[in-house]
Design an enzyme around this catalytic site. Structure first.
Site, PDB file in Angstrom:
ATOM      1  N   THR A 121       0.821  -1.204   0.000  1.00 25.57           N
ATOM      2  CA  THR A 121       0.000   0.000   0.000  1.00 25.57           C
ATOM      3  C   THR A 121       0.857   1.257   0.000  1.00 25.57           C
ATOM      4  O   THR A 121       1.989   1.251   0.495  1.00 25.57           O
ATOM      5  CB  THR A 121      -0.915   0.023   1.250  1.00 25.57           C
ATOM      6  OG1 THR A 121      -1.553   1.290   1.371  1.00 25.57           O
ATOM      7  CG2 THR A 121      -0.105  -0.213   2.523  1.00 25.57           C
ATOM      8  N   ASP A 122       0.305   2.338  -0.510  1.00 29.20           N
ATOM      9  CA  ASP A 122       1.016   3.618  -0.437  1.00 29.20           C
ATOM     10  C   ASP A 122       1.055   4.172   0.983  1.00 29.20           C
ATOM     11  O   ASP A 122       1.813   5.103   1.278  1.00 29.20           O
ATOM     12  CB  ASP A 122       0.396   4.639  -1.394  1.00 29.20           C
ATOM     13  CG  ASP A 122      -1.079   4.927  -1.129  1.00 29.20           C
ATOM     14  OD1 ASP A 122      -1.679   4.259  -0.259  1.00 29.20           O
ATOM     15  OD2 ASP A 122      -1.636   5.810  -1.797  1.00 29.20           O
ATOM     16  N   GLU A 123       0.257   3.591   1.888  1.00 30.76           N
ATOM     17  CA  GLU A 123       0.233   4.098   3.257  1.00 30.76           C
ATOM     18  C   GLU A 123       1.530   3.853   4.013  1.00 30.76           C
ATOM     19  O   GLU A 123       1.764   4.451   5.072  1.00 30.76           O
ATOM     20  CB  GLU A 123      -0.957   3.510   4.018  1.00 30.76           C
ATOM     21  CG  GLU A 123      -2.295   3.945   3.443  1.00 30.76           C
ATOM     22  CD  GLU A 123      -3.481   3.559   4.307  1.00 30.76           C
ATOM     23  OE1 GLU A 123      -3.375   3.701   5.534  1.00 30.76           O
ATOM     24  OE2 GLU A 123      -4.495   3.121   3.738  1.00 30.76           O
ATOM     25  N   TYR A 148      -1.736  -0.660  11.068  1.00 25.88           N
ATOM     26  CA  TYR A 148      -1.911  -1.264   9.745  1.00 25.88           C
ATOM     27  C   TYR A 148      -0.737  -0.947   8.829  1.00 25.88           C
ATOM     28  O   TYR A 148      -0.074  -1.837   8.305  1.00 25.88           O
ATOM     29  CB  TYR A 148      -3.218  -0.790   9.109  1.00 25.88           C
ATOM     30  CG  TYR A 148      -3.250  -0.971   7.606  1.00 25.88           C
ATOM     31  CD1 TYR A 148      -3.027  -2.224   7.036  1.00 25.88           C
ATOM     32  CD2 TYR A 148      -3.481   0.110   6.761  1.00 25.88           C
ATOM     33  CE1 TYR A 148      -3.033  -2.391   5.650  1.00 25.88           C
ATOM     34  CE2 TYR A 148      -3.500  -0.048   5.385  1.00 25.88           C
ATOM     35  CZ  TYR A 148      -3.266  -1.303   4.842  1.00 25.88           C
ATOM     36  OH  TYR A 148      -3.266  -1.465   3.472  1.00 25.88           O
ATOM     37  N   LYS A 152       2.378  -3.370   7.270  1.00 21.19           N
ATOM     38  CA  LYS A 152       2.597  -3.514   5.825  1.00 21.19           C
ATOM     39  C   LYS A 152       4.006  -3.073   5.448  1.00 21.19           C
ATOM     40  O   LYS A 152       4.665  -3.701   4.602  1.00 21.19           O
ATOM     41  CB  LYS A 152       1.557  -2.707   5.042  1.00 21.19           C
ATOM     42  CG  LYS A 152       0.164  -3.306   5.056  1.00 21.19           C
ATOM     43  CD  LYS A 152       0.111  -4.712   4.475  1.00 21.19           C
ATOM     44  CE  LYS A 152       0.398  -4.724   2.984  1.00 21.19           C
ATOM     45  NZ  LYS A 152       0.318  -6.112   2.422  1.00 21.19           N
TER      46      LYS A 152
END
Length: 339
Positions: A121-123, A148, A152
């Protein structure tokens, strides 16, 4: 490639990828999914049984993972705990699935010399200021802000270490926010669509200025398929479709496309640590591998998504009441007034 293992293949983006593979190749697919609340076997309904097999199980189960990986030519790892609000309530499932589960898959792929692609994810990059012209690139330092995104980020680093230390044939992709069919109604876009369908005002966190870079799940699937076939081993590719929209703009577009006044929504309390802006620079994917998104008009993709939820109530209805009950207590707290 004759057979592919897709973890999390009964979830949102995983099931969309399975549909894409079946429609665009002759590859057989084994789906490994724990079928938590976010996984739904109905998302695989209609796919040919001689090409798609669902195995209900946990990516953290070392024996099961090893047995499945040994029979395939490649692994695409979608399975993840992915809801930020849930990670704030209880981080432990995120550590178990996102870190331990990834470790189990990496070890199995290493043992059987199987091609591995990791969905991220870009998060992991944190967030950007609203007025910052920059976008995330493959060289952006990691700066996760939630349990989260931090798990990741940790899983990404495990993949990189297995490539460098053990020669694993692996690639990574970090994608922006997805929308489209088969997304659980707890997520932002399907929640607002199904609220309107139920005659309930959509909910907007805080002042709604937070920006996400939206991509249709079909475009994400085509990008992953491209990386799996043509990506350079050890490389990371960012997947985005130039779809930056504020949450306020998204809610207003949903209302407008569904024939409602564009201001017919309710402001609710902002969530803790709510990232301001995500934005993806997918230049490497486009120039090196020649990938292009199909849904370049966000409202056209959003309209198609609205039509899907309108036509598939039997898919989302069983989860709707429990989702709204869960949010009710949190959203009862007075909202931050819009600026």
């Amino acid at each position: 490639m004759r057979k592919l293992l897709v973890t999390g293949g009964a979830g949102f983006i995983g099931s969309n990828f399975v549909h894409f593979v079946v429609a665009n190749s002759d590859v057989d697919v084994v789906v490994l999914d724990k079928l938590t609340y976010a996984g739904n076997a109905a998302s695989l309904a209609g796919l040919p049984e001689d090409r798609v097999r669902l195995v209900v199980g946990d990516v953290a189960d070392a024996c099961l993972v090893d047995a499945l990986v040994r029979e395939v030519d490649a692994v695409v790892h979608y399975a993840a705990e992915s809801h930020n609000d849930n990670s704030l309530d209880d981080p432990s499932p995120f550590v178990e699935t996102n870190l331990v589960g990834t470790f189990r898959l990496l070890e199995a792929a290493r043992a059987h010399d199987v091609r591995y692609h990791h969905i991220s994810t870009d998060e992991v990059y944190g967030d950007l200021d609203l007025d910052d012209p920059a976008r995330f690139t493959e060289e952006t330092p990691y700066n996760p802000s939630s349990p989260y995104s931090s798990t990741k980020a940790g899983s990404d680093l495990l993949v990189r270490a297995w490539v460098r230390s053990f020669g694993l044939r692996a690639t990574i992709s970090n994608c922006s926010n997805n929308y489209g069919p088969y997304q659980h109604v707890e997520k932002f876009i399907p929640r607002q669509i199904t609220n309107v369908l139920d005659g309930i005002e959509p909910k907007l966190y805080g002042d709604g200025r937070n920006v996400r870079d939206w991509i249709h799940a079909d475009d994400h699937s085509s990008a992953v398929w491209t990386v799996l076939q043509h990506g350079r081993i050890g490389e990371t590719y960012l997947i985005g479709a130039d779809g930056e929209q504020s949450n306020k703009e998204v809610v207003e577009a949903i209302l407008r496309l569904m024939g409602q006044p564009s201001d017919a929504y309710e402001h609710v309390r902002d969530r803790p640590g709510h990232d301001l802006r995500y934005a993806i620079d997918s230049t490497r994917l486009r120039t090196e591998l020649g990938w292009r998104p199909r849904y370049t008009d966000f409202e056209a993709g959003l309209s198609a998504t609205i039509d899907w939820y309108r036509s598939n109530e039997e898919w989302w209805r069983p989860s709707k009441a429990a989702t709204e009950h869960k949010y009710a207590a949190v959203e009862a707290v007075p909202a931050v007034q819009p600026r």
